[in-house]
Design a protein around this motif. Structure first.
Motif, PDB file in Angstrom:
ATOM      1  N   ARG A   1      35.580  16.682  40.794  1.00 28.92           N
ATOM      2  CA  ARG A   1      34.847  17.674  40.660  1.00 28.92           C
ATOM      3  C   ARG A   1      35.145  18.894  40.242  1.00 28.92           C
ATOM      4  O   ARG A   1      36.445  19.494  40.400  1.00 28.92           O
ATOM      5  CB  ARG A   1      34.554  17.981  42.259  1.00 28.92           C
ATOM      6  N   PRO A   2      34.457  19.474  39.044  1.00 25.04           N
ATOM      7  CA  PRO A   2      35.056  20.718  38.527  1.00 25.04           C
ATOM      8  C   PRO A   2      34.942  22.007  39.152  1.00 25.04           C
ATOM      9  O   PRO A   2      34.072  21.957  40.317  1.00 25.04           O
ATOM     10  CB  PRO A   2      34.128  20.870  37.423  1.00 25.04           C
ATOM     11  N   ALA A   3      35.455  23.071  38.742  1.00 28.44           N
ATOM     12  CA  ALA A   3      35.202  24.343  39.749  1.00 28.44           C
ATOM     13  C   ALA A   3      33.768  24.549  39.808  1.00 28.44           C
ATOM     14  O   ALA A   3      33.379  25.500  40.691  1.00 28.44           O
ATOM     15  CB  ALA A   3      35.822  25.413  38.875  1.00 28.44           C
ATOM     16  N   TYR A   4      32.955  24.574  38.740  1.00 29.92           N
ATOM     17  CA  TYR A   4      31.549  24.744  38.701  1.00 29.92           C
ATOM     18  C   TYR A   4      30.740  23.679  39.185  1.00 29.92           C
ATOM     19  O   TYR A   4      29.562  23.121  38.930  1.00 29.92           O
ATOM     20  CB  TYR A   4      31.069  24.994  37.229  1.00 29.92           C
TER      21      TYR A   4
ATOM     22  N   ASP B   1      34.728  11.393  40.986  1.00 31.87           N
ATOM     23  CA  ASP B   1      35.741  10.340  41.055  1.00 31.87           C
ATOM     24  C   ASP B   1      35.202   8.981  41.436  1.00 31.87           C
ATOM     25  O   ASP B   1      35.708   8.101  42.049  1.00 31.87           O
ATOM     26  CB  ASP B   1      36.564  10.714  41.933  1.00 31.87           C
ATOM     27  N   ALA B   2      33.916   8.802  40.738  1.00 31.49           N
ATOM     28  CA  ALA B   2      33.235   7.565  40.911  1.00 31.49           C
ATOM     29  C   ALA B   2      33.881   6.404  40.016  1.00 31.49           C
ATOM     30  O   ALA B   2      34.363   6.697  38.931  1.00 31.49           O
ATOM     31  CB  ALA B   2      31.590   7.646  40.772  1.00 31.49           C
ATOM     32  N   PRO B   3      33.439   5.063  40.278  1.00 25.44           N
ATOM     33  CA  PRO B   3      33.940   4.140  39.351  1.00 25.44           C
ATOM     34  C   PRO B   3      33.287   3.989  37.918  1.00 25.44           C
ATOM     35  O   PRO B   3      33.935   3.498  36.998  1.00 25.44           O
ATOM     36  CB  PRO B   3      33.403   2.842  40.154  1.00 25.44           C
ATOM     37  N   ASP B   4      31.993   4.498  37.922  1.00 27.67           N
ATOM     38  CA  ASP B   4      31.446   4.586  36.302  1.00 27.67           C
ATOM     39  C   ASP B   4      30.680   5.986  36.455  1.00 27.67           C
ATOM     40  O   ASP B   4      30.336   6.689  37.450  1.00 27.67           O
ATOM     41  CB  ASP B   4      30.794   3.472  36.273  1.00 27.67           C
ATOM     42  N   ASP B   5      29.988   6.108  35.099  1.00 26.85           N
ATOM     43  CA  ASP B   5      29.286   7.368  35.210  1.00 26.85           C
ATOM     44  C   ASP B   5      27.733   6.666  35.082  1.00 26.85           C
ATOM     45  O   ASP B   5      27.355   5.893  34.041  1.00 26.85           O
ATOM     46  CB  ASP B   5      29.379   7.746  33.737  1.00 26.85           C
ATOM     47  N   ARG B   6      26.725   7.198  36.277  1.00 25.33           N
ATOM     48  CA  ARG B   6      25.588   6.705  36.144  1.00 25.33           C
ATOM     49  C   ARG B   6      24.433   7.746  36.600  1.00 25.33           C
ATOM     50  O   ARG B   6      24.889   8.505  37.460  1.00 25.33           O
ATOM     51  CB  ARG B   6      25.361   5.331  37.149  1.00 25.33           C
TER      52      ARG B   6
ATOM     53  N   ARG C   1      34.759  13.984  27.667  1.00 23.77           N
ATOM     54  CA  ARG C   1      34.069  13.223  28.447  1.00 23.77           C
ATOM     55  C   ARG C   1      32.908  13.881  29.240  1.00 23.77           C
ATOM     56  O   ARG C   1      31.936  13.629  29.250  1.00 23.77           O
ATOM     57  CB  ARG C   1      34.809  12.237  29.411  1.00 23.77           C
ATOM     58  N   ALA C   2      33.498  15.018  30.050  1.00 21.99           N
ATOM     59  CA  ALA C   2      32.691  15.770  30.895  1.00 21.99           C
ATOM     60  C   ALA C   2      31.570  16.399  30.282  1.00 21.99           C
ATOM     61  O   ALA C   2      30.371  16.465  30.567  1.00 21.99           O
ATOM     62  CB  ALA C   2      33.627  17.001  31.981  1.00 21.99           C
ATOM     63  N   PHE C   3      31.769  17.030  29.053  1.00 21.92           N
ATOM     64  CA  PHE C   3      30.761  17.801  28.184  1.00 21.92           C
ATOM     65  C   PHE C   3      29.709  16.711  27.912  1.00 21.92           C
ATOM     66  O   PHE C   3      28.622  16.992  27.954  1.00 21.92           O
ATOM     67  CB  PHE C   3      31.272  18.350  27.053  1.00 21.92           C
ATOM     68  N   LEU C   4      30.289  15.536  27.278  1.00 21.23           N
ATOM     69  CA  LEU C   4      29.127  14.527  26.973  1.00 21.23           C
ATOM     70  C   LEU C   4      28.213  14.172  27.794  1.00 21.23           C
ATOM     71  O   LEU C   4      26.897  14.023  27.757  1.00 21.23           O
ATOM     72  CB  LEU C   4      29.913  13.513  25.935  1.00 21.23           C
ATOM     73  N   LEU C   5      28.689  13.841  28.998  1.00 23.05           N
ATOM     74  CA  LEU C   5      28.086  13.413  30.193  1.00 23.05           C
ATOM     75  C   LEU C   5      27.247  14.363  30.817  1.00 23.05           C
ATOM     76  O   LEU C   5      25.998  14.070  31.027  1.00 23.05           O
ATOM     77  CB  LEU C   5      29.060  12.918  31.074  1.00 23.05           C
TER      78      LEU C   5
END
Length: 362
Positions: A192-195, A210-215, A158-162
């Motif tokens: 929040r990742p280390a980077y 940590d938001a409700p959605d990805d925008r 998920r993080a990579f694709l976003l």
């Protein structure tokens, strides 16, 4: 790689993802993989072995008609993240892209009258850009937001694709409009990742984790601004080509996925092509021609369904190989082993060992 809200990929999630026949459908343009391969090469890493294990090649990625499956794309991405050891690789791949990276869509963005028009065009035709996420545009108090949603429950990616998606959108706008462009804000569902500082440095706007959605939110003033390359004639030409490609792509997706679902439900017995054609009100010859027009064959679709099902059974169950072979419609375990070697470049025991290590708690 950060996970969605601290979630760790589980056996049930993997099974749900792999058992969906669409997971193996080759319907995605290879733009993301092209730039992933480019970034890796610039860092001295050759992704050819990873591409080969996914049934691809670097040369094939430049083929205009090539389509890859989510399974192939995700497989290459996972290997690249491990090989390069960069958890922020998604951002790197996204910001490396230029407006020409998206082909006709990129040209359409440049020819659009305003940024809003460009964003609407990009969202409408995001399937042509090789995105492995889905987008929709939503009005918000600040202006408008692109909301990204995953096609599969795949928290590991998920993080990579976003990061690749939002990073490439901003990169293209800066390339086509002005380098100083900043979104109004960015919100993502994962921790929040280390980077995390890389987000603020690149997007240069408020970022919420940590938001409700990805925008990705655009300010109303920016959306109204004219683009320097606006050209109504060129835009009309591009829009016509994109609409035709979208219709063709939808037809391909409907036909291919319908056949894959039929095969998946029929296993271990594979419905003969004549039966599939009859169910669709056409001759066997016509169905073969339609599949050829979409760059595939019935035999390749059957192979793809078996591949996805084999991956699921071998990585999420302890069933003996002879039983898995029967469930896939193979004559014996030896035939299954040969198919696994061809599909994945490894053995069933090695696949099971790797899957077991991934499931083991850290």
């Amino acid at each position: 790689m950060p996970h969605e809200r601290g979630h760790t990929p589980a056996q049930g999630e993997l099974s749900a993802r792999l058992s969906d026949p669409r997971y193996g459908s080759a319907t995605i343009t290879p733009h993301l993989l092209r730039y992933l391969t480019l970034v890796a090469a610039e860092r001295g890493h050759d992704l050819s072995p990873a591409l080969g294990r996914a049934g691809l090649s670097e040369a094939a990625l430049s083929s205009v008609g090539l389509r890859v499956s989510y399974r192939q794309g995700s497989s290459v991405i996972r290997e690249a993240v491990r090989e390069l050891g960069d958890p922020a690789l998604g951002l790197a791949v996204g910001r490396r892209q230029r407006v020409t990276a998206w082909g006709l869509v990129g040209l359409g963005l440049q020819a659009s009258a305003t940024l809003r028009d460009a964003v609407e065009l990009g969202v409408r035709h995001h399937g042509v850009t090789g995105s492995m996420l889905d987008y929709r545009l939503e009005a918000v108090p600040a202006g408008a937001a692109i909301l990204a949603t995953a096609r599969y429950t795949d928290s590991e990616l998920r993080a990579f694709l976003l990061e690749e998606a939002f990073g490439s959108i901003v990169a293209l706008i800066r390339d086509a409009w002005r380098k100083e462009f900043t979104p109004h804000s960015v919100s993502v569902r994962h921790h929040r990742p280390a980077y995390g500082d890389e987000y603020e440095r690149y997007f240069r706007c408020p970022v919420t984790f940590d938001a409700p959605d990805d925008r990705l939110v655009f300010a109303a003033d920016d959306l109204r601004r004219p683009l320097p390359g606006a050209d109504a004639y060129t835009l009309a030409q591009v829009a016509g080509l994109l609409d035709a490609a979208r219709t063709h792509g939808r037809e391909r997706q409907d036909l291919v996925q319908g056949l894959e679902v039929s095969v998946a439900r029929g296993l271990p017995h594979v419905p003969p092509l004549a039966q599939q054609a009859l169910a669709r009100g056409m001759s066997e010859r016509t169905l073969r021609r339609r599949l050829a027009e979409h760059g595939t064959t019935y035999e390749a679709l059957v192979d793809s369904v078996r591949l996805v099902r084999a991956e699921e059974l071998m990585t999420t169950s302890d069933l003996p190989l002879h039983r898995i072979a029967r469930m896939l419609g193979f004559s014996d375990a030896r035939t299954l082993r040969r198919a696994v070697a061809r599909w994945f470049g490894t053995s069933p025991s090695a696949m099971r060992g790797a899957a077991s290590r991934l499931r083991r708690p850290a």
